[in-house]
Design a protein around this motif. Structure first.
Motif, PDB file in Angstrom:
ATOM      1  N   ALA A 146       0.799  -1.337  -0.002  1.00  0.00           N
ATOM      2  CA  ALA A 146      -0.181   0.026   0.056  1.00  0.00           C
ATOM      3  C   ALA A 146       0.878   1.334  -0.019  1.00  0.00           C
ATOM      4  N   HIS A 147       2.241   1.127   0.196  1.00  0.00           N
ATOM      5  CA  HIS A 147       3.115   2.352   0.138  1.00  0.00           C
ATOM      6  C   HIS A 147       3.218   2.842  -1.146  1.00  0.00           C
ATOM      7  N   GLU A 148       3.252   4.401  -1.214  1.00  0.00           N
ATOM      8  CA  GLU A 148       3.181   5.260  -2.265  1.00  0.00           C
ATOM      9  C   GLU A 148       4.651   5.628  -2.096  1.00  0.00           C
ATOM     10  N   HIS A 149       5.431   5.547  -3.294  1.00  0.00           N
ATOM     11  CA  HIS A 149       6.795   6.145  -3.537  1.00  0.00           C
ATOM     12  C   HIS A 149       6.648   7.827  -3.404  1.00  0.00           C
ATOM     13  N   ARG A 150       7.558   8.313  -2.608  1.00  0.00           N
ATOM     14  CA  ARG A 150       7.443   9.927  -2.635  1.00  0.00           C
ATOM     15  C   ARG A 150       8.695  10.435  -3.294  1.00  0.00           C
ATOM     16  N   ARG A 151       8.698  11.704  -3.774  1.00  0.00           N
ATOM     17  CA  ARG A 151      10.098  12.324  -3.687  1.00  0.00           C
ATOM     18  C   ARG A 151       9.895  13.454  -2.733  1.00  0.00           C
ATOM     19  N   VAL A 152      10.787  13.823  -2.015  1.00  0.00           N
ATOM     20  CA  VAL A 152      10.731  14.812  -1.084  1.00  0.00           C
ATOM     21  C   VAL A 152      11.882  15.771  -1.328  1.00  0.00           C
ATOM     22  N   VAL A 153      11.611  17.027  -1.872  1.00  0.00           N
ATOM     23  CA  VAL A 153      12.419  17.809  -2.289  1.00  0.00           C
ATOM     24  C   VAL A 153      12.657  18.869  -1.458  1.00  0.00           C
ATOM     25  N   LEU A 154      13.713  19.092  -0.656  1.00  0.00           N
ATOM     26  CA  LEU A 154      13.923  20.200   0.351  1.00  0.00           C
ATOM     27  C   LEU A 154      14.578  21.607  -0.389  1.00  0.00           C
ATOM     28  N   GLN A 155      14.148  22.595   0.208  1.00  0.00           N
ATOM     29  CA  GLN A 155      14.837  23.976  -0.366  1.00  0.00           C
ATOM     30  C   GLN A 155      16.131  24.497   0.418  1.00  0.00           C
ATOM     31  N   PRO A 156      16.885  24.894  -0.161  1.00  0.00           N
ATOM     32  CA  PRO A 156      17.962  25.533   0.326  1.00  0.00           C
ATOM     33  C   PRO A 156      18.026  26.852   1.132  1.00  0.00           C
ATOM     34  N   GLU A 157      18.790  27.293   1.567  1.00  0.00           N
ATOM     35  CA  GLU A 157      18.996  28.411   2.307  1.00  0.00           C
ATOM     36  C   GLU A 157      20.242  29.247   2.302  1.00  0.00           C
ATOM     37  N   LEU A 158      20.755  30.418   1.841  1.00  0.00           N
ATOM     38  CA  LEU A 158      21.836  31.148   1.740  1.00  0.00           C
ATOM     39  C   LEU A 158      22.367  31.506   3.304  1.00  0.00           C
ATOM     40  N   VAL A 159      23.503  31.149   3.605  1.00  0.00           N
ATOM     41  CA  VAL A 159      23.988  31.809   4.988  1.00  0.00           C
ATOM     42  C   VAL A 159      25.037  32.586   4.675  1.00  0.00           C
ATOM     43  N   VAL A 160      24.923  33.917   4.700  1.00  0.00           N
ATOM     44  CA  VAL A 160      25.957  34.810   4.254  1.00  0.00           C
ATOM     45  C   VAL A 160      26.890  35.180   5.535  1.00  0.00           C
ATOM     46  N   ARG A 161      28.160  35.084   5.170  1.00  0.00           N
ATOM     47  CA  ARG A 161      29.307  35.352   6.242  1.00  0.00           C
ATOM     48  C   ARG A 161      30.320  36.104   5.505  1.00  0.00           C
ATOM     49  N   SER A 162      31.322  36.444   6.180  1.00  0.00           N
ATOM     50  CA  SER A 162      32.361  37.284   5.948  1.00  0.00           C
ATOM     51  C   SER A 162      33.150  36.954   4.649  1.00  0.00           C
ATOM     52  N   SER A 163      33.185  35.625   4.192  1.00  0.00           N
ATOM     53  CA  SER A 163      33.895  35.345   3.040  1.00  0.00           C
ATOM     54  C   SER A 163      33.483  35.889   1.625  1.00  0.00           C
ATOM     55  N   SER A 164      32.235  36.468   1.776  1.00  0.00           N
ATOM     56  CA  SER A 164      31.547  37.084   0.425  1.00  0.00           C
ATOM     57  C   SER A 164      31.179  38.564   0.567  1.00  0.00           C
ATOM     58  N   LEU A 165      31.827  39.127   1.715  1.00  0.00           N
ATOM     59  CA  LEU A 165      31.063  40.392   1.931  1.00  0.00           C
ATOM     60  C   LEU A 165      32.314  41.394   2.031  1.00  0.00           C
ATOM     61  N   PRO A 166      32.895  41.818   0.709  1.00  0.00           N
ATOM     62  CA  PRO A 166      34.147  42.591   0.821  1.00  0.00           C
ATOM     63  C   PRO A 166      33.980  44.035   1.393  1.00  0.00           C
ATOM     64  N   GLY A 167      35.034  44.627   1.635  1.00  0.00           N
ATOM     65  CA  GLY A 167      34.754  45.945   2.423  1.00  0.00           C
ATOM     66  C   GLY A 167      34.748  47.174   1.067  1.00  0.00           C
ATOM     67  N   ARG A 168      35.304  46.544  -0.123  1.00  0.00           N
ATOM     68  CA  ARG A 168      35.029  47.546  -1.165  1.00  0.00           C
ATOM     69  C   ARG A 168      34.513  46.908  -2.104  1.00  0.00           C
ATOM     70  N   PRO A 169      33.776  47.240  -3.163  1.00  0.00           N
ATOM     71  CA  PRO A 169      33.393  46.640  -4.442  1.00  0.00           C
ATOM     72  C   PRO A 169      34.358  46.045  -5.266  1.00  0.00           C
ATOM     73  N   PRO A 170      34.307  44.975  -5.813  1.00  0.00           N
ATOM     74  CA  PRO A 170      35.144  44.201  -6.663  1.00  0.00           C
ATOM     75  C   PRO A 170      35.285  44.930  -7.923  1.00  0.00           C
ATOM     76  N   ALA A 171      36.710  44.875  -8.791  1.00  0.00           N
ATOM     77  CA  ALA A 171      36.859  45.465  -9.699  1.00  0.00           C
ATOM     78  C   ALA A 171      36.037  45.305 -10.980  1.00  0.00           C
ATOM     79  N   THR A 172      35.348  46.107 -11.645  1.00  0.00           N
ATOM     80  CA  THR A 172      34.616  45.660 -12.744  1.00  0.00           C
ATOM     81  C   THR A 172      35.491  45.184 -14.020  1.00  0.00           C
ATOM     82  N   GLN A 173      35.104  43.911 -14.543  1.00  0.00           N
ATOM     83  CA  GLN A 173      35.666  43.208 -15.584  1.00  0.00           C
ATOM     84  C   GLN A 173      34.791  43.320 -16.877  1.00  0.00           C
TER      85      GLN A 173
END
Length: 346
Positions: free
Chosen positions: A319-346
Motif C-alpha cells: 500500500a506504500h506510495e513512493h514519494r520524492r521529497v525535495v527540500l529547499q536550500p538557504e543561503l547563509v551569508v558570512r564574511s567570505s563574500s562580503l568585501p569591504g570594497r566593491p570588486p573591480a569591474t571586468q
C-alpha cells in the motif's frame, strides 16, 4: 576462545525445557514468576546472549537498516547519518553505516553485503552515475530510499535538495555583490549534485544578463579539502583570475580558502568565496564561510522515516506510495563574500 553459550545450556542449567527458555526471552508474561526468575538467573550466570541473526531468520525481518554514503569524512554525511540513526532508534532499529568513498566499485561491494545480511532496507547516496549498481540491487527485493539524490522513476522514494536552486542562490548573491567574473570549483562530473549546482549557477548568470563564459569551471576528482587546495592553486595561476568562486561543497571551499591564505590573497577583498552544505566548520573558518545550507539531519531522518513506513509491517509495502521529497536550500551569508570594497569591474 571459550565456546559460546547456547539456549540448550541455559535450559540445562535452569532445569527447564528449551521452549520455556524461549518463552522467558520472547514472551515472559506466559511463564510463572518462579520459573522465570530461575531461567533469568541462569542466563545472567552463564552470560547467554541470544542470536539476533537467528531470531531475524525466524521472524523474516531484520532490525538493521543500511546506510551507504559518498564520504563519511564529509561532516554533511555525518549529519545525514545522525538524522537517520535517530529515526531508526526511535523505531527500535539499528543502522549499519558504510562509506563508498565515491567509488562505484566499493558501492557495489557494500550493496552486496547489505543483500547478504538481508537488512530491513537501505538509505543510499549513489556513487555510480550509470545506475548499474542500483539496477543490480533492485533484484534482491530489498527496499531502499535515495538520499541527496532525486529518484529517476517511481520505483523508490527519495529525499533530496533542490540543488539547482542552491547553485542559483550562491551565484545570485555574488552577482548582486558586483562580481562579473566567477569560478565554479566542482567535483566529479558524474555526480548529479555537482551538475545541478552548476546549472543553477548558470541560471543566475543568465538572469543577470551574463553568458556562460562568465563562469570558469575548475573540476576536481574529489570533494575534499585537498582537492580544494589544488583548485585554489590552479585559480592562482590564471592570468585573468575571477573575483569570486563558488564551490560545490564546503570542504572544497575551505581548501580554496587555505590556498588563498597561503598566497597572501585577501578573502573577500581580492576573492569572494561561497561554499555549499553549511557544515559546522564553515562558521568556524579563519574567514567565516558563506554557504548554501542543506538540512542534513532532517534529510537523513526523513529518508529513514520513508523507509520505515515502507517496511513497517507485512502488507504495508503493497500500500506504500513512493514519494520524492525535495527540500529547499538557504543561503547563509558570512564574511567570505562580503568585501569591504566593491570588486573591480571586468
Amino acid at each position: 576462545m571459550a565456546p559460546s553459550v547456547g539456549i540448550k545450556d541455559v535450559a540445562r542449567a535452569a532445569g527447564v525445557s528449551v521452549g520455556t527458555v524461549s518463552n522467558v526471552i520472547n514472551r515472559p508474561e506466559t511463564v510463572a514468576t518462579e520459573t522465570r526468575v530461575r531461567v533469568q538467573s541462569a542466563i545472567d550466570r552463564l552470560g547467554y546472549v541470544r542470536s539476533e541473526s537467528a531470531r531475524q531468520l525466524r521472524a523474516g525481518r531484520s532490525r538493521i537498516m543500511g546506510l551507504l554514503v559518498l564520504d563519511m569524512g564529509n561532516p554533511f554525511f555525518v549529519d545525514v547519518a545522525r538524522g537517520a540513526e535517530r529515526a531508526a532508534r526511535a523505531a527500535g532499529l539499528g543502522v549499519m553505516v558504510c562509506n563508498s568513498a565515491q567509488s562505484p566499485g566499493e558501492e557495489a561491494e557494500y550493496l552486496s553485503l547489505f543483500a547478504e545480511q538481508r537488512v530491513r532496507g537501505v538509505l543510499l547516496t549513489p556513487a555510480d552515475a550509470t545506475g548499474r549498481n542500483i539496477a543490480a540491487f533492485r533484484r534482491h527485493g530489498i527496499p531502499f530510499v535515495l538520499v541527496d539524490r532525486v529518484a529517476e522513476g517511481a520505483t523508490e522514494c527519495s529525499v533530496s535538495m533542490d540543488d539547482v536552486a542552491g547553485g542559483a542562490l550562491a551565484v545570485r548573491h555574488l552577482v548582486d555583490a558586483g562580481h562579473r567574473s566567477l569560478a565554479y570549483v566542482s567535483g566529479p562530473p558524474g555526480l548529479n549534485q555537482v551538475r545541478d549546482r552548476r546549472t543553477g549557477a548558470l541560471n543566475a548568470l543568465a538572469e543577470a544578463g551574463l553568458g556562460p563564459d562568465a563562469l570558469r569551471e575548475l573540476p576536481t576528482e574529489r570533494l575534499d579539502v585537498a582537492a580544494g587546495r589544488d583548485a585554489g592553486a590552479r585559480l592562482l595561476g590564471l592570468a585573468d583570475r575571477p573575483t569570486a568562486v563558488f564551490c560545490a561543497n564546503d570542504l572544497l571551499a575551505l581548501g580554496v580558502l587555505q590556498a588563498m591564505y597561503a598566497a597572501g590573497v585577501r578573502v573577500p577583498d581580492d576573492l569572494a568565496i561561497v561554499g555549499y552544505d553549511d557544515i559546522e566548520f564553515a562558521a568556524a573558518a579563519a574567514v567565516p564561510l558563506t554557504s548554501v545550507r542543506q538540512p542534513a539531519v532532517t534529510m537523513g531522518a526523513l529518508a529513514a522515516e520513508l523507509l520505515l513506513e515502507e517496511t513497517e509491517a507485512p502488507g504495508v509495502r503493497a500500500a506504500h506510495e513512493h514519494r520524492r521529497v525535495v527540500l529547499q536550500p538557504e543561503l547563509v551569508v558570512r564574511s567570505s563574500s562580503l568585501p569591504g570594497r566593491p570588486p573591480a569591474t571586468q
